[in-house]
Design an enzyme around this catalytic site. Structure first.
Site, PDB file in Angstrom:
ATOM      1  N   GLU A 175       3.001   0.730 -43.011  1.00 45.54           N
ATOM      2  CA  GLU A 175       3.312  -0.322 -42.034  1.00 45.54           C
ATOM      3  C   GLU A 175       2.304  -0.336 -40.880  1.00 45.54           C
ATOM      4  OE1 GLU A 175       8.093  -0.876 -42.731  1.00 45.54           O
ATOM      5  OE2 GLU A 175       7.457   0.492 -41.152  1.00 45.54           O
ATOM      6  N   GLU A 376       9.493  -0.994 -49.955  1.00 45.73           N
ATOM      7  CA  GLU A 376      10.693  -0.689 -49.186  1.00 45.73           C
ATOM      8  C   GLU A 376      11.578  -1.920 -49.159  1.00 45.73           C
ATOM      9  OE1 GLU A 376      10.514   1.090 -45.297  1.00 45.73           O
ATOM     10  OE2 GLU A 376       8.705   2.244 -45.791  1.00 45.73           O
TER      11      GLU A 376
END
Length: 478
Positions: A175, A376
């Site tokens: 991320e 995710e």
């Protein structure tokens, strides 16, 4: 809606949220080791004193460090083809500055990867998943200092060579866009995510955040280039927290606000990592925010050459953007935003939008035309044992059923989707709140917010449901 025959079904965790063993076998102190617990209403905080009166949930987590064989066997029982995990940087280089790697840390991941291979599970390894050595923050202010590129590359070279025959898929940073999103001192996610950028100090200037991000871009590109030149069998990917926006109304102001937000939140980092250059729209953003990126000769050439082979992302929720300050906000969503009246929400207030995943997959693939993975996605919920002692998590099954169904629709739309690793496939410490009560897993871990529990593992109903989904390659979602 047919999934490819070689589709990579699996699950995902991060070392600092599951491993524990925070000071075993000469491991150094990482940033997560100095972050206390919190809750839905009380933010986590940074406390480097390691005060024994405070509770640092990642110190033991779910003790994957000692339970990895049992856990990987359970993943294999579900039928995993791939397991996404991270290497904890401070197990390999305790302060990040050492010239020689810690052999005990290297040997540990040898055992983990060998266990995966024993069960025919492909490791998908995140090189840096919010696990920056704390010593690099203290001494260098983290990624704000360009010297971290060399420390990162030293780390990459060691793990690439050590695991070259055991790991094929690598992600450079988890991320990577989150380091610029949260400015914070007040909400829990700000404290946690902030260190992925420059440092633990807050508030941090826009200049420092984007300079730190540039250093991460160069480090990522350099790692990709090095891997391509020395280990052609590797596949190198990025990882983005994808946070899609809808305009709250058809007011052109709302539409323009969405476009601006989508560019700098969702597209900016991957435009650099996939296309290999800073996007044109960033020039105005930098000018209006007094950001001037300091570069060294060769940086732009390195970014152009070091583009990733595949794109991965997390997807949990969507947002509505309104320029009307009177519009009701969604309380739980990570970035706030207007409340979407067409969506339900999780126990933590995250709005649930399966069709948004299909839209997201199409938008990403249309933009980049490289293979995608959803690495995710999942539902954090209060899991309560029924009278029969089991976890009947139909709510989680319903969430995953809808999202997997929309992934199938995206594949039918023409998207090259190669894998799915829902978060966290086993209960672990929540990143945002430090709780165990916020459970995501197919496997229940007897560990609680006060640190008690015997760490025993139990299969939830969703365990058997996901087992069936994998066995039928996504054709049976009932």
């Amino acid at each position: 809606m047919k999934f490819p025959e070689n589709f990579l079904w699996g699950g995902a965790v991060a070392a600092h949220q599951c491993e524990g063993g925070w000071n075993e076998d000469e491991k150094g102190i990482g940033v997560p080791d100095i972050i206390t617990n919190g809750s839905h209403t009380v933010p986590r905080r940074v406390d480097s004193s390691l005060d024994p009166e405070l509770f640092y949930p990642t110190h033991e987590a779910i003790d994957f460090y000692h339970h990895y064989e049992e856990d990987i066997a359970l993943f294999a029982e579900m039928g995993f083809k791939v397991f996404r995990l991270s290497i904890n940087w401070t197990r390999i280089f305790p302060t990040g500055e050492e010239e020689e790697a810690n052999e005990k840390g290297l040997a540990y991941y040898d055992k983990v990867f060998d266990c995966c291979r024993k069960h025919h599970i492909e490791p998908l390894v995140t090189i840096s998943h919010y696990e920056l050595p704390y010593a690099l923050v203290e001494k260098y202010n983290g990624w704000a200092d360009r010297r971290l590129i060399d420390f990162y590359m030293n780390y990459c070279k060691v793990i690439f060579e050590r695991y070259k025959d055991k790991v094929k898929y690598w992600l450079t940073f988890n991320e990577i866009n989150c380091g610029t999103l949260f400015t914070g001192t007040t909400i829990a996610i700000s404290t946690i995510q902030g260190y992925t950028g420059p440092s633990l100090e807050a508030p941090v200037t826009m200049q420092t955040r984007y300079q730190a991000l540039h250093h991460q871009f160069v480090a990522s590109a350099r790692a990709v280039n090095y891997a391509h030149e020395n280990y052609p069998q590797f596949k190198m990917g990025n990882m983005i927290a994808f946070l899609p926006d809808y305009p709250y109304t058809c007011n052109p102001d709302d539409v323009l606000a969405v476009q601006s937000h989508m560019r700098m939140v969702n597209w900016f980092c991957s435009d650099v990592q996939v296309r290999g250059s800073y996007p044109s729209y960033s020039r105005r953003f930098f000018a209006e925010n007094n950001v001037e990126i300091q570069m060294e000769p060769g940086d732009l050439e390195e970014l152009k050459k070091g583009t990733v082979d595949f794109y991965t992302f997390s997807y949990y929720m969507t947002f509505c953007v309104s320029t009307d300050p009177s519009v009701e906000c969604a309380a739980g969503n990570l970035l706030g935003g207007a409340k979407n009246p067409y969506l339900n929400a999780s126990d933590w207030g995250w709005q649930i939008d399966p069709k948004g995943l299909r839209w997201t997959l199409n938008e990403i693939y249309d933009r980049y035309q490289i293979p995608l993975m959803v690495v995710e996605n999942g539902l954090g919920a209060h899991d309560v044992k029924a009278e029969d002692g089991k976890i009947h998590d139909e709510y989680r099954i319903d969430y995953l059923r809808q999202h997997i169904g929309q992934m199938g629709e995206a594949i039918a739309d023409g998207v090259d989707l190669i894998g799915y690793t829902p978060w966290g496939c086993i209960d672990l410490v929540s990143l945002s709140t430090g709780e165990m009560a916020k459970r995501y897993g197919f496997i229940y871990v007897n560990k609680f917010d006060d640190g008690t529990g015997d760490l025993s593992r139990e299969r939830k109903d969703s365990f058997y449901w996901y087992q069936k989904v994998i066995a039928t390659n996504g054709s049976d979602l009932s």
